[in-house]
Design a protein around this motif. Structure first.
Motif, PDB file in Angstrom:
ATOM      1  N   THR A 146     -17.362 -33.455  -5.562  1.00  0.00           N
ATOM      2  CA  THR A 146     -16.541 -32.414  -6.168  1.00  0.00           C
ATOM      3  C   THR A 146     -17.438 -31.387  -6.824  1.00  0.00           C
ATOM      4  N   ASP A 147     -17.192 -30.113  -6.538  1.00  0.00           N
ATOM      5  CA  ASP A 147     -17.933 -29.015  -7.155  1.00  0.00           C
ATOM      6  C   ASP A 147     -17.371 -28.785  -8.557  1.00  0.00           C
ATOM      7  N   THR A 148     -18.147 -29.088  -9.591  1.00  0.00           N
ATOM      8  CA  THR A 148     -17.654 -28.980 -10.964  1.00  0.00           C
ATOM      9  C   THR A 148     -17.546 -27.536 -11.433  1.00  0.00           C
ATOM     10  N   SER A 149     -18.146 -26.576 -10.733  1.00  0.00           N
ATOM     11  CA  SER A 149     -18.031 -25.177 -11.127  1.00  0.00           C
ATOM     12  C   SER A 149     -16.754 -24.536 -10.597  1.00  0.00           C
ATOM     13  N   THR A 150     -16.204 -25.057  -9.500  1.00  0.00           N
ATOM     14  CA  THR A 150     -14.970 -24.520  -8.928  1.00  0.00           C
ATOM     15  C   THR A 150     -13.826 -25.525  -8.934  1.00  0.00           C
ATOM     16  N   GLY A 151     -14.133 -26.821  -9.064  1.00  0.00           N
ATOM     17  CA  GLY A 151     -13.097 -27.845  -9.055  1.00  0.00           C
ATOM     18  C   GLY A 151     -12.644 -28.267  -7.674  1.00  0.00           C
ATOM     19  N   GLN A 152     -13.297 -27.809  -6.614  1.00  0.00           N
ATOM     20  CA  GLN A 152     -12.885 -28.135  -5.259  1.00  0.00           C
ATOM     21  C   GLN A 152     -13.560 -29.414  -4.775  1.00  0.00           C
ATOM     22  N   LEU A 153     -12.825 -30.165  -3.960  1.00  0.00           N
ATOM     23  CA  LEU A 153     -13.380 -31.356  -3.317  1.00  0.00           C
ATOM     24  C   LEU A 153     -14.186 -30.899  -2.109  1.00  0.00           C
ATOM     25  N   VAL A 154     -15.487 -31.100  -2.149  1.00  0.00           N
ATOM     26  CA  VAL A 154     -16.379 -30.586  -1.106  1.00  0.00           C
ATOM     27  C   VAL A 154     -16.388 -31.489   0.112  1.00  0.00           C
ATOM     28  N   ALA A 155     -16.492 -32.787  -0.088  1.00  0.00           N
ATOM     29  CA  ALA A 155     -16.592 -33.719   1.030  1.00  0.00           C
ATOM     30  C   ALA A 155     -15.996 -35.058   0.641  1.00  0.00           C
ATOM     31  N   GLU A 156     -15.489 -35.754   1.661  1.00  0.00           N
ATOM     32  CA  GLU A 156     -14.934 -37.094   1.491  1.00  0.00           C
ATOM     33  C   GLU A 156     -15.433 -37.926   2.662  1.00  0.00           C
ATOM     34  N   LEU A 157     -16.392 -38.799   2.404  1.00  0.00           N
ATOM     35  CA  LEU A 157     -17.116 -39.480   3.464  1.00  0.00           C
ATOM     36  C   LEU A 157     -16.829 -40.983   3.436  1.00  0.00           C
ATOM     37  N   PRO A 158     -16.359 -41.558   4.530  1.00  0.00           N
ATOM     38  CA  PRO A 158     -16.158 -43.019   4.582  1.00  0.00           C
ATOM     39  C   PRO A 158     -17.456 -43.731   4.970  1.00  0.00           C
ATOM     40  N   THR A 159     -17.907 -44.642   4.128  1.00  0.00           N
ATOM     41  CA  THR A 159     -19.128 -45.384   4.440  1.00  0.00           C
ATOM     42  C   THR A 159     -18.888 -46.489   5.467  1.00  0.00           C
ATOM     43  N   ARG A 160     -17.662 -46.989   5.546  1.00  0.00           N
ATOM     44  CA  ARG A 160     -17.278 -48.033   6.505  1.00  0.00           C
ATOM     45  C   ARG A 160     -18.087 -49.315   6.333  1.00  0.00           C
ATOM     46  N   LEU A 161     -18.583 -49.562   5.130  1.00  0.00           N
ATOM     47  CA  LEU A 161     -19.355 -50.779   4.866  1.00  0.00           C
ATOM     48  C   LEU A 161     -18.822 -51.519   3.651  1.00  0.00           C
ATOM     49  N   GLY A 162     -17.560 -51.287   3.333  1.00  0.00           N
ATOM     50  CA  GLY A 162     -16.943 -51.993   2.229  1.00  0.00           C
ATOM     51  C   GLY A 162     -17.257 -51.374   0.878  1.00  0.00           C
ATOM     52  N   SER A 163     -16.940 -52.115  -0.156  1.00  0.00           N
ATOM     53  CA  SER A 163     -17.146 -51.633  -1.520  1.00  0.00           C
ATOM     54  C   SER A 163     -18.639 -51.520  -1.828  1.00  0.00           C
ATOM     55  N   PRO A 164     -19.101 -50.384  -2.351  1.00  0.00           N
ATOM     56  CA  PRO A 164     -20.535 -50.226  -2.637  1.00  0.00           C
ATOM     57  C   PRO A 164     -20.955 -51.080  -3.826  1.00  0.00           C
ATOM     58  N   THR A 165     -22.210 -51.456  -3.831  1.00  0.00           N
ATOM     59  CA  THR A 165     -22.755 -52.263  -4.919  1.00  0.00           C
ATOM     60  C   THR A 165     -23.724 -51.487  -5.810  1.00  0.00           C
ATOM     61  N   SER A 166     -24.161 -50.286  -5.390  1.00  0.00           N
ATOM     62  CA  SER A 166     -25.057 -49.476  -6.206  1.00  0.00           C
ATOM     63  C   SER A 166     -25.069 -48.061  -5.645  1.00  0.00           C
ATOM     64  N   LEU A 167     -25.537 -47.122  -6.482  1.00  0.00           N
ATOM     65  CA  LEU A 167     -25.597 -45.714  -6.095  1.00  0.00           C
ATOM     66  C   LEU A 167     -26.696 -45.036  -6.888  1.00  0.00           C
ATOM     67  N   CYS A 168     -27.501 -44.225  -6.217  1.00  0.00           N
ATOM     68  CA  CYS A 168     -28.509 -43.424  -6.904  1.00  0.00           C
ATOM     69  C   CYS A 168     -28.794 -42.187  -6.065  1.00  0.00           C
ATOM     70  N   GLN A 169     -29.425 -41.197  -6.665  1.00  0.00           N
ATOM     71  CA  GLN A 169     -29.749 -39.970  -5.953  1.00  0.00           C
ATOM     72  C   GLN A 169     -31.257 -39.773  -5.887  1.00  0.00           C
ATOM     73  N   ASN A 170     -31.672 -39.119  -4.822  1.00  0.00           N
ATOM     74  CA  ASN A 170     -33.067 -38.733  -4.667  1.00  0.00           C
ATOM     75  C   ASN A 170     -33.243 -37.370  -5.331  1.00  0.00           C
ATOM     76  N   PRO A 171     -33.979 -37.272  -6.445  1.00  0.00           N
ATOM     77  CA  PRO A 171     -34.105 -35.983  -7.132  1.00  0.00           C
ATOM     78  C   PRO A 171     -34.868 -34.937  -6.343  1.00  0.00           C
ATOM     79  N   TRP A 172     -35.570 -35.350  -5.271  1.00  0.00           N
ATOM     80  CA  TRP A 172     -36.355 -34.398  -4.490  1.00  0.00           C
ATOM     81  C   TRP A 172     -35.488 -33.607  -3.514  1.00  0.00           C
ATOM     82  N   ASN A 173     -34.525 -34.280  -2.858  1.00  0.00           N
ATOM     83  CA  ASN A 173     -33.715 -33.592  -1.857  1.00  0.00           C
ATOM     84  C   ASN A 173     -32.212 -33.758  -2.047  1.00  0.00           C
TER      85      ASN A 173
END
Length: 544
Positions: free
Chosen positions: A228-255
């Motif tokens: 979700t774009d917090t500057s406009t409030g729009q939902l940008v993307a909705e992606l199905p992982t198809r691997l069940g409930s996730p167990t962790s999440l992190c971001q790569n600060p480089w890209n």
């Protein structure tokens, strides 16, 4: 320096030994600056024929060299230097040093940064620091939310939401934060007032915020990854992982690529521009409990239910070292200077030199740098405070601020992030960040692909096109041409009939002509039969 040398060479004057020495020193200094502050390989200008494009690229390369030299000259302003705990002998171990010993040997103001908060009623807690490290956000599993200026010990706001909280995250500054509650994700301001309800983010388990794109990402129990774009409030993307409930999440600060851990031990890499995972890698033999990536985007550290901590080189997606934990690692975090904190069970271990050993292809580190805990408090999350030698540890009985010498970056860029910003500076920084906001389409595995030049020459493209095309057949071209005495096929046969050479093309053309004649005769016979014996003389002799 380069301009003076070029002018002397054009004027035909002989350079003095001093000029030669100065030129060599300048070239050596440029090489050192480019290796440390450069932006990759320079463009090959000799292979570009367009004069205007070659001149523009030469100007860009000159600016890059000037920027690298200025960055090299600015090193004299980096006065501060971080210091680590150093053992006096081989038998002395730094992980045996306790927090009381550290506080006795440092300044009073620095010693105040090590404290503990006992919050036993609403735990376990999750914590998050702002980008400049000034404010702290605490979120209890049973509904307790608190923000504070942790250096001054000043409470910002305190909420009791009365429902389950799974995660909480600061947004672009200390004015807004997002909370993943029992059903939806909510956004609050610094005073605790509810601003928005993101009802598209249903049952979010983990939150991540991309500061340069103003994107709030959530990984839900259903397995969907939403932006979700917090500057406009729009939902940008909705992606199905198809691997069940996730167990962790992190971001790569480089890209700005998101890494999602799954129950089957795989980690998938996601961008809002693709409905499928960019990369899938099997990193553990059980569920992936937590992940962290260094700020250069080179290495990833992951912990799993198999009681292993693995170090990965994500540039090649290759496992480098693997360390054992006595219990599954609950959380992992990497500091600005490469220290890795791992929370497992009731203890926290801080490792130093994991990436240096990986880069030099050396053996893995034998013992941790520091350790903390063991008092019966089960660790929930570990987070490094930016620009401070402080590690924030949350557990089921509250929060602890642990002093770890050498963890924080001592020299910060105030134009990027300012730990001591005023209200006016914060407002100006917010406006500039919105003006310079990156679009979600720019998120990719290689963040430098924009602005690159395609070095494939036109000759190679032409060869590739010729390889893709099928060889032309002259007879095939003549098949659908006009029929009759002046048809292309008859002209071709008359032209070839003047010579005595019989080749494959001539045989093919004669076969084509005989096939046409037989088809015409067959069509004529059919038409005569239809007309009967009286009218058969009026049958058309043309090919139908």
């Amino acid at each position: 320096m380069a301009a003076v040398t070029k002018a002397l060479a054009q004027s035909g004057q002989k350079r003095s030994p001093q000029d030669i020495i100065a030129a060599r020193e300048g070239k050596k200094r440029l090489v050192e600056a480019t290796q440390k502050y450069g932006r990759g390989k320079a463009v090959r200008l000799k292979g570009i024929k367009d004069k205007k494009l070659r001149g523009n690229l030469r100007a860009v390369e000159d600016r890059y060299q000037t920027a690298a030299l200025r960055a090299k000259d600015a090193e004299i302003l980096l006065e501060n230097d971080g210091g680590f705990l150093e053992p006096e002998g081989e038998l002395e171990k730094t992980y045996k040093v306790r927090q009381d010993d550290i506080k006795e040997n440092i300044g009073i103001e620095v010693a105040k940064k090590g404290f503990e908060l006992k919050l036993e009623d609403f735990g376990p807690y999750r914590a998050d620091y702002t980008r400049n490290g000034k404010n702290l956000l605490l979120a209890g599993r049973k509904g307790h939310i608190a923000t504070m200026d942790w250096r001054a010990g000043k409470l910002g706001c305190e909420l009791q939401l009365g429902e389950t909280i799974r995660d909480a995250k600061w947004l672009h500054n200390n004015q807004y934060f997002a909370v993943a509650q029992q059903k939806y994700v909510y956004i609050y301001d610094h005073s605790g007032a509810e601003l928005h309800c993101l009802n598209k983010h249903v049952e979010a388990r983990y939150l991540e915020f991309l500061p340069y794109h103003f994107l709030l990402a959530s990984a839900a129990t259903s397995g969907f990854l939403k932006y979700t774009d917090t500057s406009t409030g729009q939902l940008v993307a909705e992606l199905p992982t198809r691997l069940g409930s996730p167990t962790s999440l992190c971001q790569n600060p480089w890209n700005a690529i998101l890494h999602v851990g799954h129950q089957n031990g795989t980690v998938s890499l996601w961008s809002p521009n693709s409905q499928t995972a960019l990369v899938k890698a099997l990193v553990h033999r059980g569920p992936v409990r937590s992940m962290a990536i260094d700020r250069q985007g080179r290495y990833m550290v992951s912990t799993g239910q198999d009681m292993r901590m693995n170090v990965w080189d994500i540039r090649m997606f290759k496992s480098i070292h693997s360390y054992s934990c006595y219990q599954p690692g609950a959380s992992v975090s990497i500091s600005e200077r490469g220290l890795t904190a791992v929370g497992w069970g009731t203890k926290v271990s801080v490792w130093r030199g994991l990436f240096d050993a990986a880069a030099a292809n050396e053996e893995k580190v034998q013992s941790p740098y520091m350790s903390w805990g063991g008092d019966g408090q089960r660790i929930e999350t570990v987070r490094w405070c930016p620009f401070e030698d402080v590690l924030g540890v949350t557990h089921d009985k509250g929060f602890a601020s642990v002093i770890v010498p050498g963890a924080g970056e001592p020299n910060f860029d105030s134009m990027e992030v300012n730990p001591y910003e005023t209200i006016k500076q914060r407002q100006e920084a917010e406006v500039k960040a919105l003006l310079n906001k990156l679009q979600p389409e720019m998120i990719s595995l290689d963040p430098d692909y924009i602005g690159k030049i395609d070095n494939v020459t036109e000759t190679k493209r032409r060869e590739e096109r010729q390889e893709e095309q099928k060889p032309e057949d002259a007879i095939e071209k003549l098949k659908n041409r006009g029929r009759g005495r002046n048809s292309a096929l008859r002209k071709y046969l008359r032209k070839k009939g003047k010579t005595n050479v019989i080749d494959e093309k001539r045989l093919k053309a004669e076969a084509l002509q005989s096939e046409r004649k037989s088809r015409q005769n067959e069509a004529l016979q059919n038409q005569r039969q239809e007309l009967g014996p009286a009218l058969s003389r009026f049958a058309s002799k043309k090919d139908s």
